[in-house]
Design a protein around this motif. Structure first.
Motif, PDB file in Angstrom:
ATOM      1  N   PRO A   1       0.827  -1.213   0.000  1.00 23.45           N
ATOM      2  CA  PRO A   1       0.000   0.000   0.000  1.00 23.45           C
ATOM      3  C   PRO A   1       0.856   1.257   0.000  1.00 23.45           C
ATOM      4  O   PRO A   1       2.022   1.240   0.385  1.00 23.45           O
ATOM      5  CB  PRO A   1      -0.809  -0.136   1.292  1.00 23.45           C
ATOM      6  CG  PRO A   1       0.030  -1.006   2.177  1.00 23.45           C
ATOM      7  CD  PRO A   1       0.717  -1.974   1.253  1.00 23.45           C
ATOM      8  N   ILE A   2       0.245   2.347  -0.429  1.00 23.47           N
ATOM      9  CA  ILE A   2       0.944   3.637  -0.536  1.00 23.47           C
ATOM     10  C   ILE A   2       0.374   4.603   0.486  1.00 23.47           C
ATOM     11  O   ILE A   2      -0.842   4.747   0.621  1.00 23.47           O
ATOM     12  CB  ILE A   2       0.800   4.242  -1.940  1.00 23.47           C
ATOM     13  CG1 ILE A   2       1.364   3.297  -2.994  1.00 23.47           C
ATOM     14  CG2 ILE A   2       1.498   5.599  -2.022  1.00 23.47           C
ATOM     15  CD1 ILE A   2       1.084   3.741  -4.417  1.00 23.47           C
TER      16      ILE A   2
ATOM     17  N   GLY B   1      -4.477   9.143 -14.047  1.00 25.91           N
ATOM     18  CA  GLY B   1      -5.811   8.581 -14.209  1.00 25.91           C
ATOM     19  C   GLY B   1      -6.144   7.504 -13.210  1.00 25.91           C
ATOM     20  O   GLY B   1      -7.295   7.072 -13.115  1.00 25.91           O
ATOM     21  N   GLU B   2      -5.146   7.051 -12.440  1.00 26.33           N
ATOM     22  CA  GLU B   2      -5.364   5.994 -11.462  1.00 26.33           C
ATOM     23  C   GLU B   2      -5.167   6.479 -10.034  1.00 26.33           C
ATOM     24  O   GLU B   2      -5.140   5.681  -9.096  1.00 26.33           O
ATOM     25  CB  GLU B   2      -4.419   4.818 -11.733  1.00 26.33           C
ATOM     26  CG  GLU B   2      -4.637   4.173 -13.097  1.00 26.33           C
ATOM     27  CD  GLU B   2      -3.693   3.007 -13.345  1.00 26.33           C
ATOM     28  OE1 GLU B   2      -2.905   2.683 -12.429  1.00 26.33           O
ATOM     29  OE2 GLU B   2      -3.735   2.431 -14.444  1.00 26.33           O
ATOM     30  N   GLU B   3      -5.046   7.815  -9.859  1.00 23.50           N
ATOM     31  CA  GLU B   3      -4.728   8.329  -8.527  1.00 23.50           C
ATOM     32  C   GLU B   3      -5.901   8.258  -7.560  1.00 23.50           C
ATOM     33  O   GLU B   3      -5.714   8.083  -6.345  1.00 23.50           O
ATOM     34  CB  GLU B   3      -4.201   9.769  -8.620  1.00 23.50           C
ATOM     35  CG  GLU B   3      -5.198  10.798  -9.124  1.00 23.50           C
ATOM     36  CD  GLU B   3      -5.212  10.945 -10.625  1.00 23.50           C
ATOM     37  OE1 GLU B   3      -5.698  11.985 -11.107  1.00 23.50           O
ATOM     38  OE2 GLU B   3      -4.737  10.023 -11.321  1.00 23.50           O
ATOM     39  N   GLU B   4      -7.124   8.378  -8.064  1.00 25.01           N
ATOM     40  CA  GLU B   4      -8.269   8.346  -7.158  1.00 25.01           C
ATOM     41  C   GLU B   4      -8.441   6.930  -6.595  1.00 25.01           C
ATOM     42  O   GLU B   4      -8.450   5.953  -7.330  1.00 25.01           O
ATOM     43  CB  GLU B   4      -9.538   8.818  -7.864  1.00 25.01           C
ATOM     44  CG  GLU B   4      -9.465  10.283  -8.262  1.00 25.01           C
ATOM     45  CD  GLU B   4     -10.820  10.906  -8.511  1.00 25.01           C
ATOM     46  OE1 GLU B   4     -11.839  10.212  -8.323  1.00 25.01           O
ATOM     47  OE2 GLU B   4     -10.853  12.105  -8.879  1.00 25.01           O
ATOM     48  N   GLY B   5      -8.562   6.850  -5.282  1.00 22.83           N
ATOM     49  CA  GLY B   5      -8.695   5.562  -4.604  1.00 22.83           C
ATOM     50  C   GLY B   5      -7.408   4.774  -4.525  1.00 22.83           C
ATOM     51  O   GLY B   5      -7.423   3.564  -4.275  1.00 22.83           O
ATOM     52  N   SER B   6      -6.251   5.450  -4.695  1.00 19.37           N
ATOM     53  CA  SER B   6      -4.972   4.728  -4.750  1.00 19.37           C
ATOM     54  C   SER B   6      -4.239   4.671  -3.414  1.00 19.37           C
ATOM     55  O   SER B   6      -3.301   3.889  -3.269  1.00 19.37           O
ATOM     56  CB  SER B   6      -4.053   5.377  -5.787  1.00 19.37           C
ATOM     57  OG  SER B   6      -3.704   6.708  -5.395  1.00 19.37           O
ATOM     58  N   LEU B   7      -4.633   5.488  -2.444  1.00 19.36           N
ATOM     59  CA  LEU B   7      -3.846   5.624  -1.211  1.00 19.36           C
ATOM     60  C   LEU B   7      -4.451   4.861  -0.042  1.00 19.36           C
ATOM     61  O   LEU B   7      -5.648   4.931   0.220  1.00 19.36           O
ATOM     62  CB  LEU B   7      -3.720   7.101  -0.838  1.00 19.36           C
ATOM     63  CG  LEU B   7      -3.017   8.001  -1.852  1.00 19.36           C
ATOM     64  CD1 LEU B   7      -2.958   9.431  -1.326  1.00 19.36           C
ATOM     65  CD2 LEU B   7      -1.613   7.479  -2.163  1.00 19.36           C
ATOM     66  N   ALA B   8      -3.580   4.174   0.690  1.00 16.65           N
ATOM     67  CA  ALA B   8      -3.993   3.505   1.925  1.00 16.65           C
ATOM     68  C   ALA B   8      -3.950   4.464   3.104  1.00 16.65           C
ATOM     69  O   ALA B   8      -4.623   4.233   4.117  1.00 16.65           O
ATOM     70  CB  ALA B   8      -3.085   2.312   2.202  1.00 16.65           C
TER      71      ALA B   8
ATOM     72  N   SER C   1      -8.377  14.753  -0.298  1.00 15.85           N
ATOM     73  CA  SER C   1      -8.007  13.535   0.424  1.00 15.85           C
ATOM     74  C   SER C   1      -9.024  12.418   0.277  1.00 15.85           C
ATOM     75  O   SER C   1      -8.663  11.252   0.029  1.00 15.85           O
ATOM     76  CB  SER C   1      -7.803  13.850   1.910  1.00 15.85           C
ATOM     77  OG  SER C   1      -6.644  14.620   2.105  1.00 15.85           O
ATOM     78  N   ALA C   2     -10.306  12.720   0.453  1.00 15.43           N
ATOM     79  CA  ALA C   2     -11.330  11.674   0.404  1.00 15.43           C
ATOM     80  C   ALA C   2     -11.342  10.973  -0.952  1.00 15.43           C
ATOM     81  O   ALA C   2     -11.598   9.769  -1.031  1.00 15.43           O
ATOM     82  CB  ALA C   2     -12.704  12.264   0.716  1.00 15.43           C
ATOM     83  N   ARG C   3     -11.043  11.706  -2.026  1.00 13.60           N
ATOM     84  CA  ARG C   3     -11.057  11.105  -3.361  1.00 13.60           C
ATOM     85  C   ARG C   3      -9.834  10.229  -3.610  1.00 13.60           C
ATOM     86  O   ARG C   3      -9.894   9.274  -4.390  1.00 13.60           O
ATOM     87  CB  ARG C   3     -11.149  12.192  -4.432  1.00 13.60           C
ATOM     88  CG  ARG C   3     -12.442  12.988  -4.370  1.00 13.60           C
ATOM     89  CD  ARG C   3     -12.661  13.797  -5.639  1.00 13.60           C
ATOM     90  NE  ARG C   3     -11.631  14.801  -5.837  1.00 13.60           N
ATOM     91  CZ  ARG C   3     -11.666  16.023  -5.295  1.00 13.60           C
ATOM     92  NH1 ARG C   3     -12.673  16.363  -4.491  1.00 13.60           N
ATOM     93  NH2 ARG C   3     -10.723  16.900  -5.541  1.00 13.60           N
TER      94      ARG C   3
END
Length: 294
Positions: free
Chosen positions: A18-19, A91-98, A239-241
């Motif tokens: 995870p990131i 294009g893949e950044e949304e929902g990418s962070l733990a 942040s939420a996105r």
């Protein structure tokens, strides 16, 4: 303590894991502890202070570039900096962070170095820029030389939490004298407080102080110089996105202005839920969260 949300999934996983974005890398204490505890974790460390990034790079070198990417910039631009790290494709950044972590305010190394001009306890130029390499960011002395007293008073009242009469008195004194050093600026604020008799409205509203009279004025100038509230609003907005379901957002704040903004934002963001999990780090400051994305 148990790890909250999506960070728990990385505790037993090897790379790629995870990131997490550490928005205020500073001395890298938070990031180092998390990298040690979560073997699969990858961290994008952000800081606008070049000297902080250099020191953090030395401290975190043992984890390698596969797990740590350091980015110079303002956390208000977190989306762009995350993409620039190369860990997330456009294009893949949304929902990418733990996880997202922000420890707000000024750091001890910044306060301790006289030439940075953050503290009146060591005399130096009235600077306060977190990123002195950015020519668009002006030092505190520039604002005192170019702002009208009424405008400065509003900043001292809003960002420093000073009573309006006291803020106005301080602003008039600072604008008239245009101090160039931290000691001179602090002395002017202290003199303004001392000259008000205990029965004056200014002194009565300022109240009995256990801190130096210039503390809140210096806080206000620092927030003004670095656009800290605008950066925090931008961070909270995105942040939420960027968080995946179960992702964790932890904000450590120092003063009520930040604290109130964080509380209001979370109260109005249905995707963020306050978790009962323990804080990620021990701190004497106010800690909001962790908040977990639904």
């Amino acid at each position: 303590a148990d790890l909250p949300g999506a960070l728990r999934a990385g505790a037993g996983r090897r790379q790629p894991g995870p990131i997490l974005v550490d928005c205020t890398l500073g001395g890298a204490g938070h990031t180092e502890a998390l990298l040690e505890r979560i073997p699969g974790l990858r961290v994008v460390g952000l800081d606008r202070d070049p000297s902080a990034l250099e020191a953090a790079g030395r401290r975190l070198a043992r984890f390698g570039k596969e797990r740590v990417r350091l980015m110079h910039g303002d956390f208000g631009d977190m989306r762009e900096l995350l993409l620039g790290s190369g860990l997330v494709a456009p294009g893949e950044e949304e929902g990418s962070l733990a996880g997202i972590l922000a420890d707000l305010g000024v750091s001890s190394p910044q306060l301790d170095r006289a030439e940075r001009g953050f503290s009146f306890r060591v005399d130096g130029p009235l600077d306060m820029r977190m990123d002195p390499s950015n020519p668009k960011v002006k030092p505190a002395s520039w604002y005192l030389a170019n702002m009208e007293a009424d405008e400065l008073a509003r900043c001292i009242a809003e960002f420093g939490g000073e009573p309006e009469p006291f803020a106005q008195a301080v602003a008039r004194r600072l604008v008239k004298a245009r101090p160039q050093t931290t000691a001179a600026g602090a002395a002017l604020v202290a003199a303004c407080h001392a000259e008000a008799s205990p029965t004056d409205e200014v002194a009565a509203e300022a109240g009995e102080r256990s801190i130096h009279p210039a503390t809140k004025t210096f806080q206000a100038l620092r927030i003004l110089v670095n656009g800290e509230m605008d950066s925090l609003r931008s961070l909270l907005d995105v942040s939420a996105r960027l968080l995946m379901p179960g992702g964790v957002l932890s904000i450590i704040s120092f003063h009520g202005l930040e604290d109130d903004l964080v509380r209001r934002t979370f109260a109005g963001t249905s995707r963020l839920l306050l978790s009962a999990a323990s804080d990620l780090s021990e701190t004497s400051r106010r800690s909001q969260g962790p908040f977990v994305a639904a």
